[in-house]
Design an enzyme around this catalytic site. Structure first.
Site, PDB file in Angstrom:
ATOM      1  N   CYS A 118       0.814  -1.225   0.000  1.00  8.81           N
ATOM      2  CA  CYS A 118       0.000   0.000   0.000  1.00  8.81           C
ATOM      3  C   CYS A 118       0.848   1.276   0.000  1.00  8.81           C
ATOM      4  O   CYS A 118       0.309   2.375  -0.127  1.00  8.81           O
ATOM      5  CB  CYS A 118      -0.932  -0.018   1.201  1.00  8.81           C
ATOM      6  SG  CYS A 118      -1.918  -1.505   1.219  1.00  8.81           S
ATOM      7  N   HIS A 260      -3.349   6.708   2.329  1.00 11.95           N
ATOM      8  CA  HIS A 260      -3.750   5.408   1.793  1.00 11.95           C
ATOM      9  C   HIS A 260      -5.112   5.048   2.398  1.00 11.95           C
ATOM     10  O   HIS A 260      -5.312   5.135   3.617  1.00 11.95           O
ATOM     11  CB  HIS A 260      -2.690   4.365   2.153  1.00 11.95           C
ATOM     12  CG  HIS A 260      -3.186   2.974   1.993  1.00 11.95           C
ATOM     13  ND1 HIS A 260      -3.780   2.532   0.828  1.00 11.95           N
ATOM     14  CD2 HIS A 260      -3.219   1.920   2.858  1.00 11.95           C
ATOM     15  CE1 HIS A 260      -4.137   1.272   0.988  1.00 11.95           C
ATOM     16  NE2 HIS A 260      -3.815   0.880   2.199  1.00 11.95           N
ATOM     17  N   ASN A 290     -10.081  -0.939   0.519  1.00  8.31           N
ATOM     18  CA  ASN A 290      -8.638  -0.757   0.437  1.00  8.31           C
ATOM     19  C   ASN A 290      -8.144  -1.357  -0.889  1.00  8.31           C
ATOM     20  O   ASN A 290      -8.109  -2.576  -1.047  1.00  8.31           O
ATOM     21  CB  ASN A 290      -8.000  -1.465   1.640  1.00  8.31           C
ATOM     22  CG  ASN A 290      -6.486  -1.401   1.635  1.00  8.31           C
ATOM     23  OD1 ASN A 290      -5.859  -1.076   0.640  1.00  8.31           O
ATOM     24  ND2 ASN A 290      -5.891  -1.747   2.769  1.00  8.31           N
TER      25      ASN A 290
HETATM   26  N1  ACO Z   1     -17.421  -8.987  11.397  1.00  8.10           N
HETATM   27  C1  ACO Z   1     -17.763  -9.211  12.680  1.00  8.10           C
HETATM   28  N2  ACO Z   1     -16.857  -9.439  13.636  1.00  8.10           N
HETATM   29  C2  ACO Z   1     -15.571  -9.471  13.275  1.00  8.10           C
HETATM   30  C3  ACO Z   1     -15.139  -9.262  11.945  1.00  8.10           C
HETATM   31  C4  ACO Z   1     -16.136  -9.025  10.999  1.00  8.10           C
HETATM   32  N3  ACO Z   1     -15.847  -8.806   9.703  1.00  8.10           N
HETATM   33  N4  ACO Z   1     -13.788  -9.330  11.907  1.00  8.10           N
HETATM   34  C5  ACO Z   1     -13.366  -9.573  13.152  1.00  8.10           C
HETATM   35  N5  ACO Z   1     -14.447  -9.669  13.977  1.00  8.10           N
HETATM   36  C6  ACO Z   1     -14.487  -9.928  15.420  1.00  8.10           C
HETATM   37  C7  ACO Z   1     -13.228 -10.614  15.914  1.00  8.10           C
HETATM   38  O1  ACO Z   1     -13.327 -12.020  15.752  1.00  8.10           O
HETATM   39  C8  ACO Z   1     -13.222 -10.192  17.351  1.00  8.10           C
HETATM   40  O2  ACO Z   1     -14.124 -11.006  18.046  1.00  8.10           O
HETATM   41  P1  ACO Z   1     -13.788 -11.488  19.569  1.00  8.10           P
HETATM   42  O3  ACO Z   1     -13.706 -10.206  20.362  1.00  8.10           O
HETATM   43  O4  ACO Z   1     -14.939 -12.367  19.895  1.00  8.10           O
HETATM   44  O5  ACO Z   1     -12.468 -12.180  19.482  1.00  8.10           O
HETATM   45  C9  ACO Z   1     -13.819  -8.782  17.340  1.00  8.10           C
HETATM   46  O6  ACO Z   1     -14.529  -8.678  16.087  1.00  8.10           O
HETATM   47  C10 ACO Z   1     -12.777  -7.680  17.390  1.00  8.10           C
HETATM   48  O7  ACO Z   1     -11.770  -8.000  16.431  1.00  8.10           O
HETATM   49  P2  ACO Z   1     -10.557  -7.045  16.190  1.00  8.10           P
HETATM   50  O8  ACO Z   1      -9.653  -7.660  15.169  1.00  8.10           O
HETATM   51  O9  ACO Z   1     -10.001  -6.686  17.527  1.00  8.10           O
HETATM   52  O10 ACO Z   1     -11.323  -5.790  15.550  1.00  8.10           O
HETATM   53  P3  ACO Z   1     -10.778  -4.349  15.314  1.00  8.10           P
HETATM   54  O11 ACO Z   1     -11.567  -3.364  16.051  1.00  8.10           O
HETATM   55  O12 ACO Z   1      -9.274  -4.278  15.460  1.00  8.10           O
HETATM   56  O13 ACO Z   1     -11.124  -4.125  13.768  1.00  8.10           O
HETATM   57  C11 ACO Z   1     -10.012  -4.174  11.645  1.00  8.10           C
HETATM   58  C12 ACO Z   1     -10.591  -5.001  12.789  1.00  8.10           C
HETATM   59  C13 ACO Z   1     -11.145  -3.411  10.981  1.00  8.10           C
HETATM   60  C14 ACO Z   1      -9.380  -5.125  10.643  1.00  8.10           C
HETATM   61  C15 ACO Z   1      -8.959  -3.172  12.203  1.00  8.10           C
HETATM   62  O14 ACO Z   1      -8.075  -3.838  13.066  1.00  8.10           O
HETATM   63  C16 ACO Z   1      -8.184  -2.497  11.100  1.00  8.10           C
HETATM   64  O15 ACO Z   1      -8.735  -1.785  10.289  1.00  8.10           O
HETATM   65  N6  ACO Z   1      -6.854  -2.665  11.083  1.00  8.10           N
HETATM   66  C17 ACO Z   1      -6.013  -2.082  10.045  1.00  8.10           C
HETATM   67  C18 ACO Z   1      -6.049  -2.975   8.871  1.00  8.10           C
HETATM   68  C19 ACO Z   1      -5.462  -2.367   7.648  1.00  8.10           C
HETATM   69  O16 ACO Z   1      -5.571  -1.192   7.423  1.00  8.10           O
HETATM   70  N7  ACO Z   1      -4.859  -3.221   6.836  1.00  8.10           N
HETATM   71  C20 ACO Z   1      -4.399  -2.871   5.564  1.00  8.10           C
HETATM   72  C21 ACO Z   1      -3.053  -2.225   5.561  1.00  8.10           C
HETATM   73  S1  ACO Z   1      -2.606  -1.748   3.951  1.00  8.10           S
HETATM   74  C22 ACO Z   1      -1.737  -2.961   3.090  1.00  8.10           C
HETATM   75  O17 ACO Z   1      -0.545  -2.974   3.075  1.00  8.10           O
HETATM   76  C23 ACO Z   1      -2.474  -4.005   2.296  1.00  8.10           C
END
Ligand code: ACO
Length: 333
Positions: A118, A260, A290
């Site tokens: 990214c 990004h 993304n």
């Molecule tokens: N729907 C419902 N629940 C979900 C989902 C979903 N799609 N995904 C995860 N959960 C659940 C998890 O299982 C967890 O459940 P638990 O508490 O029972 O264990 C709970 O939701 C919380 O999960 P987290 O992973 O802690 O959720 P978080 O608030 O961190 O959000 C997210 C997840 C949206 C992925 C966030 O961490 C994020 O945006 N991170 C950055 C990711 C990113 O930008 N990546 C790309 C980088 S660019 C590149 O180089 C490609």
């Protein structure tokens, strides 16, 4: 870093392209245990485009984005000296940029791929600016294109909600030093964290029977979402502040913040940390998710089409992602 310049560099024109097929949050909710409400609240994403059909690759998207940029600049492709294709989803591991070169008829251009997930478009623009500012080339086509849908595990709810496909292109051209538009940059890599976000090569369990050689293939995207989130929110503001300081520009002078497009919460958190009003944030995340290396040029092209960006506006552009890599380039339009 500020570079010593023999000539200036500026972005002359942009173009972009996305597939027609899309998948919204409701459709994803039928495939994995999630909901529109969860996805919108956590990410701001409502739908994303997918490159469906057979024999379609990033090249189809990259060609269209490049042709649109060339048409806007009324430029003959034979004028292009260099093509940089920033992608992490090539259709050929030896490089896909040469296919782009041939398909747009830029036969005089050198072409190579640049892999930095990214952050790829930011690194591409910085690389292009160096070739121009040191006087080597006059016209460079930088394309950011990715089809991460092909590398997404569509049964993994923690990643399949995030990614979409697209391409964006920019033509960087030489100009006089006083008109230089690519003011400076600040780039970083932390390889110790590479496994936080990866499309890893996995060896088969058994070796080749005669050679004892283990072969394999690339598997799906794996990500530690929480860690990537924390990384982006802490490192991106520091990179921007360092770059602004190098150029003696204040945060008050920023007209547009173009990050990004990973997650709406990341965009808002970075803007908040820099005390930049949300009205200066460029965002199209809700429609495309993304799109990796494509996200910045796609958003830039749309902002230009909407006449948001005016002459002399200061645009702070930051990319961040796998590697881990992150960096900032500051542009005067
Ligand atoms: N729907 C419902 N629940 C979900 C989902 C979903 N799609 N995904 C995860 N959960 C659940 C998890 O299982 C967890 O459940 P638990 O508490 O029972 O264990 C709970 O939701 C919380 O999960 P987290 O992973 O802690 O959720 P978080 O608030 O961190 O959000 C997210 C997840 C949206 C992925 C966030 O961490 C994020 O945006 N991170 C950055 C990711 C990113 O930008 N990546 C790309 C980088 S660019 C590149 O180089 C490609």
């Amino acid at each position: 870093m500020k570079s010593s310049t023999m000539q200036g560099a500026r972005i002359l024109a942009t173009g972009s392209s996305v597939p027609d097929s899309y998948i919204n949050n409701h459709k994803i909710s039928e495939m994995v245990d999630t909901s529109d409400e969860w996805i919108v609240t956590r990410t701001g994403i409502k739908e994303r485009r997918l490159l469906t059909g057979t024999n379609q690759s990033i090249i189809d998207l990259a060609v269209l984005a490049a042709i649109r940029a060339l048409n806007k600049a009324s430029m003959n492709p034979l004028k292009i000296d260099l093509i940089i294709l920033a992608t992490s989803s090539p259709n050929d591991l030896f490089g896909s940029a040469s296919q782009l070169q041939a398909k747009i008829g830029a036969y005089k251009a050198v072409a190579f791929d640049l892999t930095a997930a990214c952050s790829g478009f930011v690194l591409g623009i910085v690389t292009a600016s160096q070739f121009i500012q040191n006087g080597t080339y006059q016209n460079i086509l930088v394309v950011g294109a990715d089809v991460l849908s092909k590398w997404t595990d569509w049964s993994d709810r923690s990643t399949c909600i995030l990614f979409g496909d697209g391409a964006g292109a920019a033509i960087v051209q030489a100009c006089s030093i006083k008109d230089n538009g690519i003011l400076g940059f600040q780039l970083n890599t932390d390889g110790t964290q590479y496994n936080k976000l990866s499309i890893a090569y996995k060896e088969e369990m058994y070796p080749h029977p005669t050679l004892q050689l283990f072969q394999g293939s690339f598997k799906y995207i794996t990500m530690n979402g929480k860690e990537v989130y924390k990384f982006a929110v802490s490192k991106v503001p520091s990179s921007i502040l360092e770059c602004l300081k190098l150029l003696n520009i204040s945060t008050n002078d920023i007209d547009w913040l173009l990050l990004h497009q990973a997650n709406e919460r990341i965009l808002n958190a970075v803007a908040d940390k820099l005390s930049i009003h949300s009205s200066k944030l460029i965002s199209n995340l809700s429609q495309y998710g993304n799109t990796s290396a494509a996200s910045i040029p796609l958003a830039l092209d749309e902002a230009l089409a909407e006449n948001k960006i005016k002459k002399d506006d200061i645009i702070v552009i930051s990319g961040f992602g796998a590697g881990l890599t992150w960096g900032t380039v500051i542009i005067k339009w």
